[in-house]
Write an enzyme that holds these catalytic residues in place. Structure first.
Site: not given
Length: 370
Positions: A172, A272
């Site tokens: 992340h 994504h």
């Protein structure tokens, strides 16, 4: 296509921004311009463009790139593709050259931003039909933190893998290089699908270094907003799986270009999409026509979907997201292949609050990257 008569946008819970375009002949199309944590900025772009583009057949402008402009453009672009394909009564993928598959492999999130109890969540995903998941590697970390926090990540991965699931681990961008190097090494023996954003995408030199130290496929792309942002990573050979976000890169048009560029460099496409059903449906249209597509993220039950709205909201046919043996069937309906429940969109958009990105604070009171 007829000229644009109206551009509307709708802020809806849990954190999505939908766009509807109507042309002068009454044809309609839907798009999604969600930019997590920056809804008001994108709405500002849409408000300006809604005034500017009415009466035109296409949009144009001087500035381009960046998350805000490209997310607003994404909503408009997706809606125009939906409108055009519906007029022709074909799925969007037929306008992209036709489908190369009938079903698509998908994965879902487990663990949330504060990953814990992943084994229970992983079993729940298995019961939903998934055979692959993605999980956050760590909570927030300092630039140089306790190695024990990395051991906790490895333990979670082992618990999930023991259930027979394939797993990707998302750093992340919250793991800085001193810790990322160690974490990638610790994860190497555990046969991951990929590690995602081992460092922030702005740090291409660091990502190149990490990629050279591991055999685990490197995945990234959600913070890249055009084919020009993607190009240096392809040329550097430091990405194996590209994860562009169709709501951030300019919609179907730019996603298709990015997919083709990736194919040239033998890089897989795994879009994504922790967002809403319109964004996912748009991804599916590009996935269907892309030979290098490999797996699609779905937001079903993701930890951000709170308050009663989920991926199955806002459409009249949520069954299209049924997962069987790790796959969803390719939709065959016109346009995006879904039917938006406009009454629900309008009703739940009234008074909807913009989603605010969480912030993490370290033990010294410092703000941490997340």
């Amino acid at each position: 296509m007829g000229k644009i008569a109206k551009i509307e946008y709708f802020r809806v819970p849990p954190r999505w921004l939908f766009v509807k375009i109507t042309d002068e002949r009454g044809n309609k199309g839907w798009g999604e311009a969600s930019l997590e944590g920056h809804t008001q900025a994108v709405e500002g772009c849409l408000a300006a463009w809604a005034e500017r583009y009415v009466g035109l057949e296409a949009e144009g402008g001087f500035y381009r790139g960046g998350p805000v402009l490209m997310s607003a453009l994404s909503g408009i672009d997706i809606a125009l593709w939906d409108l055009k394909a519906r007029k022709l009564d074909v799925p969007i993928y037929q306008l992209l050259g036709g489908k190369v598959r009938d079903k698509l492999r998908v994965y879902a999130w487990i663990g949330g931003d504060r990953p814990s109890d992943v084994e229970v969540q992983a079993k729940a995903r298995i019961s939903q039909g998934f055979n692959a998941v993605k999980m956050n590697g760590t909570e927030d970390l300092g630039w140089l933190d306790s190695p024990s926090k990395l051991d906790e990540c490895v333990a979670r991965v082992k618990a999930v893998k023991a259930l027979g699931l394939d797993a990707g681990v998302d750093f992340h961008g919250r793991v800085h290089k001193p810790m990322a190097k160690r974490l990638v090494a610790k994860l190497e023996p555990h046969e991951l699908l990929f590690v995602e954003e081992p460092l922030l995408s702005e740090n291409i030199g660091g990502i190149r270094e990490i990629a050279s130290q591991t055999h685990i496929p490197i995945a990234l792309g959600e913070r890249l907003h055009s084919r020009w942002d993607v190009r240096p990573f392809l040329e550097a050979g430091c990405v194996d799986i590209l994860q562009p976000d169709i709501s951030h890169v300019g919609g179907v048009s730019e996603m298709r270009r990015i997919a083709s560029a990736c194919e040239t460099y033998d890089v897989a496409l795994a879009p994504h999409c922790p967002l809403g059903p319109i964004a996912l449906a748009a991804n599916v249209q590009v996935d269907a026509a892309s030979p290098n597509f490999t797996i699609q993220e779905m937001s079903l039950g993701i930890h951000y979907n709170v308050g009663g709205q989920d991926l199955t909201s806002y459409t009249t046919d949520p069954g299209v997201w049924q997962v069987t043996d790790g796959y969803i069937d390719l939709m065959t309906g016109p346009g995006l292949g879904i039917e938006v429940d406009e009454e629900q969109v309008r009703r739940l958009s009234e008074g909807s609050k913009a989603w605010v990105s969480p912030t993490f604070v370290g033990p010294g009171g410092e703000l941490r990257e997340w």
